[in-house]
Every structure is written in structure tokens, then in C-alpha cells.
Design a protein around this motif. Structure first.
Motif, PDB file in Angstrom:
ATOM      1  N   SER A 109      39.409  40.481  26.965  1.00 53.66           N
ATOM      2  CA  SER A 109      40.289  40.656  28.117  1.00 53.66           C
ATOM      3  C   SER A 109      39.649  40.182  29.421  1.00 53.66           C
ATOM      4  CB  SER A 109      40.686  42.125  28.256  1.00 53.66           C
ATOM      5  OG  SER A 109      41.430  42.329  29.433  1.00 53.66           O
ATOM      6  N   THR A 110      40.425  39.466  30.209  1.00 53.61           N
ATOM      7  CA  THR A 110      39.964  39.051  31.531  1.00 53.61           C
ATOM      8  C   THR A 110      39.875  40.237  32.486  1.00 53.61           C
ATOM      9  OG1 THR A 110      42.240  38.506  32.137  1.00 53.61           O
ATOM     10  CG2 THR A 110      40.857  36.703  31.294  1.00 53.61           C
ATOM     11  N   LYS A 111      40.366  41.402  32.058  1.00 48.64           N
ATOM     12  CA  LYS A 111      40.294  42.605  32.892  1.00 48.64           C
ATOM     13  C   LYS A 111      38.868  43.128  33.040  1.00 48.64           C
ATOM     14  CE  LYS A 111      45.046  44.111  32.033  1.00 48.64           C
ATOM     15  NZ  LYS A 111      45.932  45.169  31.484  1.00 48.64           N
ATOM     16  N   GLY A 113      36.788  41.555  34.513  1.00 44.22           N
ATOM     17  CA  GLY A 113      36.445  41.092  35.854  1.00 44.22           C
ATOM     18  C   GLY A 113      35.122  40.369  35.915  1.00 44.22           C
ATOM     19  N   TYR A 116      33.277  39.795  32.666  1.00 43.49           N
ATOM     20  CA  TYR A 116      33.989  39.080  31.605  1.00 43.49           C
ATOM     21  C   TYR A 116      33.056  38.140  30.825  1.00 43.49           C
ATOM     22  CZ  TYR A 116      36.931  35.306  29.703  1.00 43.49           C
ATOM     23  OH  TYR A 116      37.494  34.341  28.914  1.00 43.49           O
ATOM     24  N   GLU A 160      38.585  45.080  24.934  1.00 47.44           N
ATOM     25  CA  GLU A 160      39.136  45.503  26.213  1.00 47.44           C
ATOM     26  C   GLU A 160      38.210  46.474  26.938  1.00 47.44           C
ATOM     27  OE1 GLU A 160      43.444  46.493  25.918  1.00 47.44           O
ATOM     28  OE2 GLU A 160      43.116  46.190  23.751  1.00 47.44           O
TER      29      GLU A 160
END
Length: 269
Positions: A109-111, A113, A116, A160
């Protein structure tokens, strides 16, 4: 993967599990064992509303939690005398098919930040530990990272971020349904001392391949979980799947020769 700092060790979903239900060797009396409703009330649920048992293993429903509770309280007392151990469901090995294990697709997930790229790297190096020893092949599908969650049908599982004080990371078993098939990683993975991100991720990916915590075996003498597993190798107190705080003899969760033998035994060299 549980937090290992002194004063913060929680074995299982709650202190009750770590105490009264941890092992027949504790000889807990009936009055010391909580009822299921008492146990459920203290059981930790993560952001996905799944119960977390044994430190980093998810259980999706109340029914499955009750079955886990029953195994802990009323389960088999047979001792397994034979290192790397595979989870079993109904007496059958919980593992991927020969074709699927060569195509274990995932996204990150790019979440995550600013972290990543670090997670992408840790996943690659953690996966490599198992790939170098067997026919296992984790396949990173970066094109799915912007939509990386359990609903994404273009990958087998998602990686995630999570914010929790209950664990550093947690994973799933091959038998876990798609809706619950993810690896969750907390920011504390970057400050876990001798437990490197590579080895922590390697431990969690061991679960995704079907491997149980080594310390549930009677030889560990503590941290008993249940008897739903089959031995693949002799007991290995230094295994990547053995918590150091559960009488493990490795301080950094590195992979051992016995771990490599075990994954090759299950999935082929």
C-alpha cells in the motif's frame, strides 16, 4: 509478531490466554480458566475487526475464536516429539498448491507514505529468505499498490499499514479467506532493536506459507498455543518462527538451516 520489550509481552490475545490457557504444564484450576465470554471480552481486535491470537495470527469470526478457545481449554494433550511445523486444518496440511506457491502475488500500500519504499524493500528481502531455500516465489505486483487492500482481486494478498500497540506485524495462513488475507505492519518495525525488518517480515511470511510458531511445541516449555500442526523437522529453538521471549535461543529471528530444510520439505527445493 509480538512486541518483545520487558513489561510488554502479551502471549496470545490477552493476559488471560498467556496465563491460564498457555499450557497444561501450568496446571491451571477450573476457577483460573476464564469462560469464553470473559475471554472474548478481553480479546484484542485489530483495525480489520479480527481477533489476534498467539501474538500475530488473525481469527476472523466469533465462531472461529470459540473453536480456538475450545482447543486451548479442551484440546488434545498429546505431545509432538518431532522444528519447522506446518499448521493443520482438520488434520490436513494448511499449505498452498504446487502451482500457487510459485505465484504468491502481493501489493504494498502507498499508504505507508514516507516508509513505502522501506516496506517494499523489507518485503523483498523477507521473501527472499524463503525463496532461496525452496520453490516458493513471492511476486510483487507494484501496479496494484495504489489500490492495495483485501478487496483487490488482482493479488493474492495485500501489505498494509496499521497503528497498534498490540503487535509489530501480523499475517495469515493459506486457509485464511481472501477478505482477511493481508500482512499488517506497524511503524514499530523500524525500532525493534536486533529484530530487523527483514527478519520480522520473514517471520510473518512464514505464517503466510502455513508455518506455525515453533514455541508451541512441548520442547519450548512455554507459550503453548495448540496441537493443530505437523512437524517437518526436529525442534529448532533458534527458528525464525520461534519467539526469543518464549525460550528461543536466537536474539534476532534470523533464518536457520533447519528452517530452510522445513520449507523445502513442504514445498520442494
Amino acid at each position: 509478531m509480538q512486541r518483545s520489550r520487558l513489561g510488554a509481552i502479551a502471549l496470545g490475545t490477552s493476559a488471560l490466554l498467556g496465563a491460564a490457557l498457555a499450557s497444561p504444564a501450568l496446571a491451571a484450576t477450573d476457577t483460573e480458566i476464564p469462560s469464553f465470554s470473559e475471554y472474548q471480552a478481553t480479546a484484542y481486535q485489530d483495525a480489520d475487526k479480527q481477533y489476534i491470537v498467539n501474538g500475530d495470527e488473525p481469527i476472523a469470526t466469533t465462531g472461529e475464536l470459540k473453536a480456538y478457545y475450545d482447543r486451548m481449554v479442551h484440546g488434545s494433550e498429546e505431545a509432538m516429539e518431532d522444528g519447522l511445523i506446518v499448521n493443520t486444518v482438520g488434520g490436513v496440511d494448511d499449505k498452498w498448491s504446487a502451482s500457487q506457491v510459485r505465484n504468491l502475488t502481493y501489493c504494498v500500500s502507498t499508504k505507508f507514505g514516507s516508509r513505502y519504499a522501506d516496506v517494499v524493500s523489507a518485503m523483498a528481502s523477507g521473501a527472499q529468505l524463503w525463496e532461496d531455500a525452496s520453490a516458493v516465489d513471492f511476486v510483487y505486483v507494484s501496479s496494484q499498490d495504489a489500490n492495495c487492500n483485501t478487496r483487490n482481486k488482482s493479488v493474492l494478498f495485500s501489505v498494509e499499514p496499521v497503528q497498534t500497540s498490540q503487535y509489530i506485524a501480523r499475517a495469515f495462513f493459506p486457509s485464511t479467506p481472501k477478505r482477511s488475507r493481508n500482512v499488517l505492519i506497524d511503524d514499530s518495525i523500524w525500532s525493534s532493536g536486533s529484530w530487523t525488518p527483514t527478519n520480522i517480515v520473514g517471520h510473518e511470511l512464514g505464517h503466510t506459507l502455513g508455518f506455525r510458531h515453533e514455541h508451541t511445541r512441548p520442547e519450548a516449555g512455554t507459550c503453548f498455543e495448540d496441537n493443530n500442526w505437523r512437524p517437518l523437522t526436529p525442534y529448532d529453538s533458534s527458528s525464525i518462527m520461534h519467539y526469543p521471549q518464549c525460550n528461543g535461543t536466537s536474539s534476532n529471528l534470523s533464518m536457520t538451516a533447519t528452517d530452510r530444510q522445513g520449507v523445502a520439505a513442504l514445498y520442494g527445493a
